[in-house]
Design a protein around this motif. Structure first.
Motif, PDB file in Angstrom:
ATOM      1  N   GLY A  15      95.685  43.964 -46.186  1.00 17.20           N
ATOM      2  CA  GLY A  15      95.169  42.599 -45.872  1.00 17.20           C
ATOM      3  C   GLY A  15      94.165  42.668 -44.653  1.00 17.20           C
ATOM      4  N   VAL A  16      93.662  41.409 -44.253  1.00 16.43           N
ATOM      5  CA  VAL A  16      92.792  41.597 -43.199  1.00 16.43           C
ATOM      6  C   VAL A  16      92.617  40.158 -42.489  1.00 16.43           C
ATOM      7  N   ALA A  17      92.753  40.533 -40.953  1.00 18.15           N
ATOM      8  CA  ALA A  17      92.463  39.134 -40.192  1.00 18.15           C
ATOM      9  C   ALA A  17      91.472  39.578 -38.966  1.00 18.15           C
ATOM     10  N   GLY A  18      90.791  38.688 -38.591  1.00 19.23           N
ATOM     11  CA  GLY A  18      89.864  39.232 -37.392  1.00 19.23           C
ATOM     12  C   GLY A  18      90.593  40.006 -36.367  1.00 19.23           C
ATOM     13  N   ASP A  19      91.833  39.410 -35.939  1.00 15.59           N
ATOM     14  CA  ASP A  19      92.451  40.278 -34.805  1.00 15.59           C
ATOM     15  C   ASP A  19      92.678  41.875 -35.331  1.00 15.59           C
ATOM     16  N   MET A  20      93.042  41.794 -36.556  1.00 15.71           N
ATOM     17  CA  MET A  20      93.400  43.228 -36.977  1.00 15.71           C
ATOM     18  C   MET A  20      92.274  44.117 -37.227  1.00 15.71           C
ATOM     19  N   LEU A  21      90.943  43.606 -37.593  1.00 12.04           N
ATOM     20  CA  LEU A  21      90.082  44.433 -37.555  1.00 12.04           C
ATOM     21  C   LEU A  21      89.398  44.850 -36.122  1.00 12.04           C
ATOM     22  N   LEU A  22      89.724  43.632 -35.046  1.00 11.71           N
ATOM     23  CA  LEU A  22      89.293  44.227 -33.734  1.00 11.71           C
ATOM     24  C   LEU A  22      90.170  45.293 -33.235  1.00 11.71           C
ATOM     25  N   GLY A  23      91.399  45.006 -33.331  1.00  8.40           N
ATOM     26  CA  GLY A  23      92.391  46.221 -33.031  1.00  8.40           C
ATOM     27  C   GLY A  23      92.107  47.537 -33.421  1.00  8.40           C
ATOM     28  N   ALA A  24      91.887  47.558 -34.715  1.00 11.65           N
ATOM     29  CA  ALA A  24      91.458  48.999 -35.327  1.00 11.65           C
ATOM     30  C   ALA A  24      90.161  49.497 -34.464  1.00 11.65           C
ATOM     31  N   LEU A  25      89.246  48.745 -34.480  1.00 16.12           N
ATOM     32  CA  LEU A  25      87.941  49.156 -33.522  1.00 16.12           C
ATOM     33  C   LEU A  25      88.322  49.815 -32.191  1.00 16.12           C
ATOM     34  N   PRO A  32      87.337  47.898 -24.429  1.00 22.88           N
ATOM     35  CA  PRO A  32      87.658  46.721 -24.459  1.00 22.88           C
ATOM     36  C   PRO A  32      86.626  45.925 -23.443  1.00 22.88           C
ATOM     37  N   GLU A  33      86.033  46.564 -22.454  1.00 23.58           N
ATOM     38  CA  GLU A  33      85.237  45.686 -21.331  1.00 23.58           C
ATOM     39  C   GLU A  33      84.042  45.016 -22.176  1.00 23.58           C
ATOM     40  N   ALA A  34      83.449  46.029 -23.217  1.00 20.68           N
ATOM     41  CA  ALA A  34      82.161  45.905 -23.666  1.00 20.68           C
ATOM     42  C   ALA A  34      82.407  44.623 -24.623  1.00 20.68           C
ATOM     43  N   VAL A  35      83.665  44.531 -25.405  1.00 26.12           N
ATOM     44  CA  VAL A  35      83.985  43.587 -26.159  1.00 26.12           C
ATOM     45  C   VAL A  35      84.079  41.949 -25.437  1.00 26.12           C
ATOM     46  N   GLN A  36      84.911  42.341 -24.335  1.00 27.49           N
ATOM     47  CA  GLN A  36      85.017  41.213 -23.582  1.00 27.49           C
ATOM     48  C   GLN A  36      83.711  40.388 -23.027  1.00 27.49           C
ATOM     49  N   ALA A  95      74.450  39.944 -32.255  1.00 25.80           N
ATOM     50  CA  ALA A  95      74.152  38.570 -32.939  1.00 25.80           C
ATOM     51  C   ALA A  95      73.996  38.453 -34.220  1.00 25.80           C
ATOM     52  N   ASP A  96      73.176  39.508 -34.863  1.00 25.03           N
ATOM     53  CA  ASP A  96      72.941  39.409 -36.300  1.00 25.03           C
ATOM     54  C   ASP A  96      74.093  39.529 -37.050  1.00 25.03           C
ATOM     55  N   SER A 130      89.043  32.601 -32.897  1.00 23.09           N
ATOM     56  CA  SER A 130      88.203  32.994 -34.083  1.00 23.09           C
ATOM     57  C   SER A 130      86.894  33.464 -33.718  1.00 23.09           C
ATOM     58  N   ILE A 131      86.159  32.646 -32.636  1.00 24.02           N
ATOM     59  CA  ILE A 131      85.003  32.981 -32.065  1.00 24.02           C
ATOM     60  C   ILE A 131      85.103  34.385 -31.438  1.00 24.02           C
ATOM     61  N   ALA A 132      86.190  34.447 -30.849  1.00 26.93           N
ATOM     62  CA  ALA A 132      86.425  35.697 -30.277  1.00 26.93           C
ATOM     63  C   ALA A 132      86.671  36.979 -31.060  1.00 26.93           C
ATOM     64  N   ASP A 133      87.162  36.660 -32.063  1.00 26.17           N
ATOM     65  CA  ASP A 133      87.573  37.801 -33.231  1.00 26.17           C
ATOM     66  C   ASP A 133      86.313  38.061 -33.877  1.00 26.17           C
ATOM     67  N   VAL A 134      85.405  37.072 -34.330  1.00 23.80           N
ATOM     68  CA  VAL A 134      84.243  37.561 -34.887  1.00 23.80           C
ATOM     69  C   VAL A 134      83.064  38.200 -33.915  1.00 23.80           C
ATOM     70  N   VAL A 135      82.847  37.909 -32.748  1.00 22.95           N
ATOM     71  CA  VAL A 135      81.937  38.355 -31.748  1.00 22.95           C
ATOM     72  C   VAL A 135      82.499  39.580 -31.367  1.00 22.95           C
ATOM     73  N   GLY A 136      83.834  39.413 -30.967  1.00 26.18           N
ATOM     74  CA  GLY A 136      84.387  40.915 -30.703  1.00 26.18           C
ATOM     75  C   GLY A 136      84.473  42.055 -31.584  1.00 26.18           C
ATOM     76  N   VAL A 137      84.585  41.681 -32.966  1.00 27.11           N
ATOM     77  CA  VAL A 137      84.401  42.687 -33.603  1.00 27.11           C
ATOM     78  C   VAL A 137      82.975  43.365 -34.114  1.00 27.11           C
ATOM     79  N   CYS A 138      81.885  42.404 -33.839  1.00 28.20           N
ATOM     80  CA  CYS A 138      80.739  42.603 -34.035  1.00 28.20           C
ATOM     81  C   CYS A 138      80.224  43.635 -32.622  1.00 28.20           C
TER      82      CYS A 138
END
Length: 410
Positions: A15-25, A32-36, A95-96, A130-138
């Motif tokens: 399975g997959v969710a935004g927070d799971m992807l972010l946790g893996a990365l 974490p500071e760069a993501v925040q 951003a892209d 969800s905005i945090a998940d998407v931007v955070g993963v990128c």
């Protein structure tokens, strides 16, 4: 800085969710500071990331949470989210990728609910987390220097789930729409894949497949919220350098061109056909006038597509045109890096300018036509006048060929 040979493979077979992807990365080494910092640039003071070590069915994983710091307003349009991302001053790759993921979400929601893309109002996927998940993963991908992403088949789940639109069957309609052209399995009971997770995978991954041959350099495991006995609720990431990059050989072909000759379609339908193909994930779609046998005028429809979208786009060509055959050829696509920069216009308005660049040097800068046309309609002015004014505004802002890309946009 992005390494052109650095690849990340996502294991989403559970399975997959935004927070799971972010946790893996984050587990794989993303700071974490760069993501925040990236999230704060888009939604300042809205959320704070948390990080904890957990186990899922006996496996160690990292759980990244999103704590709200401000009152949320859950109904948010795709246009407003896009403006926030465009104006945040994020590095271009961040951003892209974020715009691509949210654009996929918007297109899926528009098709599911039968409304124009620009009129889509997000509910769950528009919330701060969800905005945090998407931007955070990128941002995490950028911090890890990932240039290319591939992913496994995705487990979607089964059963029913309650949403803002009421009780829905699993997979929910938006997930099924986002999964078109991707390899999927049921994988278990419950909602295993969320719309945000599927949008990130299908928008960012170049192809669907098993773990490619590579020199593994880092791995990460990201946890979902539930701990299901016997089935680890995790996403895994493997990061490394592909074997072909290490040996200096050419990169694998990553795109296809679909073609069909059509001589009996009402020409008034073609603009809608092209728009549908682009909304469904085509990189480009166009018509070429031709003469067929017996001198019949016709058109060749050509669709440039990522390989993982080829099946869905081929089905769309059959559904929306009168053709009875589609040709397919593999191609190598090389694209300049792109970013969008908003420039001020007279009257306190701004328009986004698409900037293509190479090595930090601007190659081309073009105002986005649809945004200029919308502004012209609001002002009651000719579109051509506003296009000229927007082009002049881009020049005044220093967005000219040969100039250095502004700091923070690389």
């Amino acid at each position: 800085m992005t390494d052109p040979h650095r690849l990340a493979w996502l294991d989403v077979t559970s399975g997959v969710a935004g927070d799971m992807l972010l946790g893996a990365l984050v587990d794989a080494g993303a700071a974490p500071e760069a993501v925040q910092q990236a999230i704060d640039a888009v939604v300042p003071g809205a959320v704070r990331l948390t990080q904890a070590a957990v186990t899922r069915a006996g496996l160690r994983a990292t759980k990244v949470g999103v704590e709200p710091l401000a009152e949320d307003h859950p109904h948010r349009t795709w246009r407003s989210i896009r403006v926030r991302i465009e104006e945040a001053g994020l590095p271009a790759p961040v951003a892209d990728r974020a715009l691509a993921a949210f654009g996929r979400l918007a297109a899926a929601e528009a098709r599911v609910h039968g409304v124009p893309v620009e009129e889509v109002h997000f509910h769950e996927v528009g919330a701060w987390d969800s905005i945090a998940d998407v931007v955070g993963v990128c941002a995490a991908l950028h911090d890890l220097g990932i240039a290319r992403i591939t992913a496994s088949a995705a487990a979607l789940g089964s059963g029913r789930v309650r949403t803002a639109h009421g009780e829905l069957p699993v997979p929910v309609p938006a997930v099924l729409e986002l999964a078109a052209g991707w390899e999927v399995v049921g994988g278990g009971t419950g909602e295993l894949a969320t719309p945000t997770g599927m949008a990130l995978v299908t928008a960012l991954a170049a192809e669907c497949g098993d773990l490619p041959r590579l020199r593994a350099e880092a791995t990460g495991v990201g946890a979902g919220t539930k701990d299901t006995p016997g089935r680890p609720n995790v996403v895994r990431v493997v990061i490394g350098t592909p074997a072909d990059a290490a040996s200096g050989t050419d990169e694998e072909i990553s795109a296809v061109v679909l073609e069909a000759n059509v001589d009996d379609l009402d020409p008034r339908l073609w603009p809608g056909v092209l728009a549908s193909l682009l909304t469904a994930g085509a990189s480009d779609a166009w018509l070429v006038p031709i003469l067929m046998k017996k001198g019949r005028p016709a058109h060749t429809l050509r669709v440039l597509a990522p390989r993982q979208r080829a099946d869905a786009l081929r089905d769309l060509v059959f559904r929306e045109t009168s053709t009875i055959g589609v040709r397919e050829s593999a191609v190598r696509k090389t694209a300049l890096e792109r970013t969008w920069i908003r420039v001020p216009m007279a009257g306190d308005d701004e328009v986004p300018v698409k900037v293509a660049h190479r090595g930090g040097v601007i190659v081309r800068a073009t105002p986005e036509f649809e945004d200029v046309a919308a502004l012209a309609a609001d002002r009651g002015q000719p579109v051509v006048t506003l296009l000229d004014a927007a082009a002049a505004a881009a020049v005044a802002s220093g967005l000219v060929p040969g100039a250095e890309l502004p700091t923070g946009r690389r």
